[in-house]
Structure formats: structure tokens, C-alpha cells
Design an enzyme around this catalytic site. Sequence first.
Site, PDB file in Angstrom:
ATOM      1  N   GLU A   1      -6.327  -1.062  15.391  1.00 45.32           N
ATOM      2  CA  GLU A   1      -6.975  -2.050  14.520  1.00 45.32           C
ATOM      3  C   GLU A   1      -5.987  -3.138  14.112  1.00 45.32           C
ATOM      4  OE1 GLU A   1      -8.066  -2.755   9.973  1.00 45.32           O
ATOM      5  OE2 GLU A   1      -7.991  -0.654  10.601  1.00 45.32           O
TER       6      GLU A   1
ATOM      7  N   ARG B   1       2.440   1.161  10.249  1.00 47.95           N
ATOM      8  CA  ARG B   1       1.887   1.527   8.942  1.00 47.95           C
ATOM      9  C   ARG B   1       3.001   1.387   7.898  1.00 47.95           C
ATOM     10  NH1 ARG B   1      -2.879   4.155   8.134  1.00 47.95           N
ATOM     11  NH2 ARG B   1      -2.961   4.719  10.338  1.00 47.95           N
TER      12      ARG B   1
ATOM     13  N   ARG C   1       1.002  -6.382  12.743  1.00 48.94           N
ATOM     14  CA  ARG C   1       0.396  -5.795  13.948  1.00 48.94           C
ATOM     15  C   ARG C   1       0.260  -6.828  15.066  1.00 48.94           C
ATOM     16  NH1 ARG C   1      -3.513  -0.686  12.553  1.00 48.94           N
ATOM     17  NH2 ARG C   1      -2.009   0.336  11.176  1.00 48.94           N
TER      18      ARG C   1
ATOM     19  N   ARG D   1       0.838  -1.201   0.000  1.00 47.94           N
ATOM     20  CA  ARG D   1       0.000   0.000   0.000  1.00 47.94           C
ATOM     21  C   ARG D   1       0.873   1.251   0.000  1.00 47.94           C
ATOM     22  NH1 ARG D   1      -4.818  -1.786   4.280  1.00 47.94           N
ATOM     23  NH2 ARG D   1      -5.274  -3.775   3.243  1.00 47.94           N
TER      24      ARG D   1
ATOM     25  N   SER E   1     -10.212  -6.303  10.193  1.00 44.17           N
ATOM     26  CA  SER E   1     -11.443  -5.657   9.751  1.00 44.17           C
ATOM     27  C   SER E   1     -12.236  -6.678   8.958  1.00 44.17           C
ATOM     28  CB  SER E   1     -11.115  -4.438   8.885  1.00 44.17           C
ATOM     29  OG  SER E   1     -12.263  -3.679   8.612  1.00 44.17           O
TER      30      SER E   1
END
Length: 427
Positions: free
Chosen positions: A349, A277, A391, A262, A352
Amino acid sequence: MLDIKWIRENPEALDKALEIRGALPLAAKVVELDEKRRSVLQKLQDMQSRRNSASKEIGAAMGRKDLELAEKLKAEVADLKTTMPAVEDEERIVSAELNDLLAGIPNIPLEDVPVGEDEDDNVEIRQVGQKPGFNFPAKEHFEIGEALGGMDFERASHMSGARFTVLTGAFARLERALGQFMIDMHVQEHGYLEVSPPLLVRDNALFGTGQLPKFSEDLFKTSEDRWMIPTAEVPLTNLVSGEILPAEKLPLRYTALTYCFRSEAGSAGRDTRGMLRQHQFLKCEMVSVTDAESSLDELERMTSAAEDVLKRLGLHYRVMALSSGDMGFSARKTYDLEVWLPGQNTYREISSCSVCGDFQARRMNARYRVKDEKQNRFVHTLNGSGVAVGRALIAVVENYLNEDGSVTIPEALRPYMGGMTKIEPQG
């Protein structure tokens, strides 16, 4: 993509849904373009019909030796052949404009989705487990990893730039162990089929799952017009693109452990320290393809499968129902799992899970056949992280920190770590 017939019949409902998603009303524009397209199509069909009937009338006139009428009809057919291409061009232009507009409209939230503008309006559903009780100061993962010699951000930045990490030794093995633990659990206990998909896809695959055309800035594109996947949701969901599946074969459940890529556009200044991130990260993904009646139950099942990972790792987390303004483009309803990070003293988070209804299926033309029904139905699709490996590594490192700076390995991971029980400074 939304059903144009539904929009025609429910323009107010569309604008209301767009309003609670923080978007501008579009129903009037959609209906206007749709009416224009249908008008042009009708005109084109009338012209084609008249050309066909006139051609038959020419033969009949010639048979009766009515040459004057035959010549008149020939002139009419010639005129139709001349004018029809312009009408066909008009139809293509209007259809393309309508399809482009429809492609940019987000999915309709379900009625029980909390209405809100952003993440501040998300609603906590439940908390699971206990926060660790330290009698020493908590630390962030990058402090722990650098002190133990297993995380190298400087060398990663030197070769690749910001938002990359080099893991070495026990930390590299911990990442691998977490991914293997997750994929084994989902295959062996939750009934998912393991897939090793391509990491490069074409435009149509990303259009099918909703990343294109609206979110191209979040992606990495190669010089050969392929895209690096932002999530394995893309290739896994596209396994049924263009298919007509027997209803009795549903649900289909796929899982994959892949790297994801990403660009993190728009996140400048956010989470620049450490691994939270990244441009490249490992994630275990789950995708389900169901019939229309089963998708909401499947969302609960998928969320439970993701929770199971965190429970086995002994991590405290909470389940959040995302507000209408915080949900992803293709989702109708989303649960986020947020894991507790003591080093940050907050939840972040880690998974999801979303149900998309038939939104992606319409974009992919993925359908299923019900016995004794003439018309095929669109499948429903779901996707969820099961979970983000990087994460999870952060959470394990921060939650299992010991006072001497070492990190205890959770019991569930020890078989994947060669029996190692603790990560200590690397020599």
C-alpha cells in the site's frame, strides 16, 4: 458518528453493518440508552414546566389572598428544586454513556463495498503500468540504500530507537524532491489548496476525524496534552470543524505535505527492516469537503489524483477496493493503491483514499447551508494519501535499480534533483 435517528429507525441495518465489519451487534443497547435518555429528558422537562407554572400560580393565589394554596404551591416548587438536580445528573450520566457508545461505532459501509474479514478479501479493480524486467537479481530498498551510503538505520536506532531512518545526500534530496513533486502536482493540476497545518492537535481534533477515543494507542501524546498528528487528514479536515459553509463554496479541497507520527502499536515483528513502517514519515495528504450529492464522484477524482503521482513516476501499481473488514473506522468506502516492489516481489500500500459521508462531520458539527432550505446539512468528507513519500522513495529505489547498483532518477523528479539523473555511491 452515526445519526441516532437513523439507528432508531434502522436497528437491523446497523447490526448487519457491524457484523460485516467484524463487530458485535449494538443496536439494542443504543436504542435502550436512547429511550432512557429521552424518558429522563421528558421527566426533566415536565418538572421544569411544572415549576414554572406553579410559580405563576403562587402569584395568582397571593393575589386572591389564598395563602393556604400559595404555601402549598411554594412547598411543591421547593420540592421540585430539591429533586431536579438528581434528575439532571441522571440525564448527564445517561447522555454520556450513550455518546460514548456512539463514539465507538464505526461507519456504515456502502452497498458496493466487498464483504470480507480482512485484507485477503479485498478486490482488485485494475492494474496500471508494467512491472520492471530485470536481468539481474532485484534488491530490497535497505540493501540498495545502505550500499549507496544514503540510508543509515544503525545511527537512527542509536539516537531514536527502532523504526527510524537517517537519509543523507542524494537520498535525503530524493525524499524532498518526491514531496515537492507531489504537492506541486496536486496544487497546480488537481485544484487543491496548499496548507501548512499544525503537527500538534488537541483531543477534539482527533475525535472529529475518528482516531479518538478508540485508537489512542496508535498515537504519540505530548506531556502537555497535545497529540502528534498521525496524518494531515486530522488538521485539514478540522479546518471546517464547527463551520456552516455556503453550499456554493463546496467542494473545498486541501492538501499538505507533513511529517506524520504513529506508534505502530500491534505491529511488533512486522516490517522491522528498512523504511516501510516508521514512527515518523513524510506524506502528502488530500482532503475534500463536499455536499452530500458529490462525495462519491469526489472519491473517484481523488483516487485518480493519487494514481497520477504513480503514473508520472512510471511505477506499476494496482487499485484495490477494501473489504468491509479491512476499512478504516471512519470510512464508508476505500480504495488502496498498492505499488509493486520488486525487492519484496509483492505489492504494498502506498495510498488509501476514503469517503466518510457525514460521519466525521457529525463529530465535528461541520455543516453547509443550501439556499432556500431552513435546515443546514452535514458536509461529506474525504481523505487520501497523495502519496506516502517514504514508500514512494522505496518504490523508486527498487524499481529504478540498475545492474551496477546505481538508481536512475525518474524523469518527473529530475527538475527537483538539480538535473541529477542517477544516484551512485556517495564518496
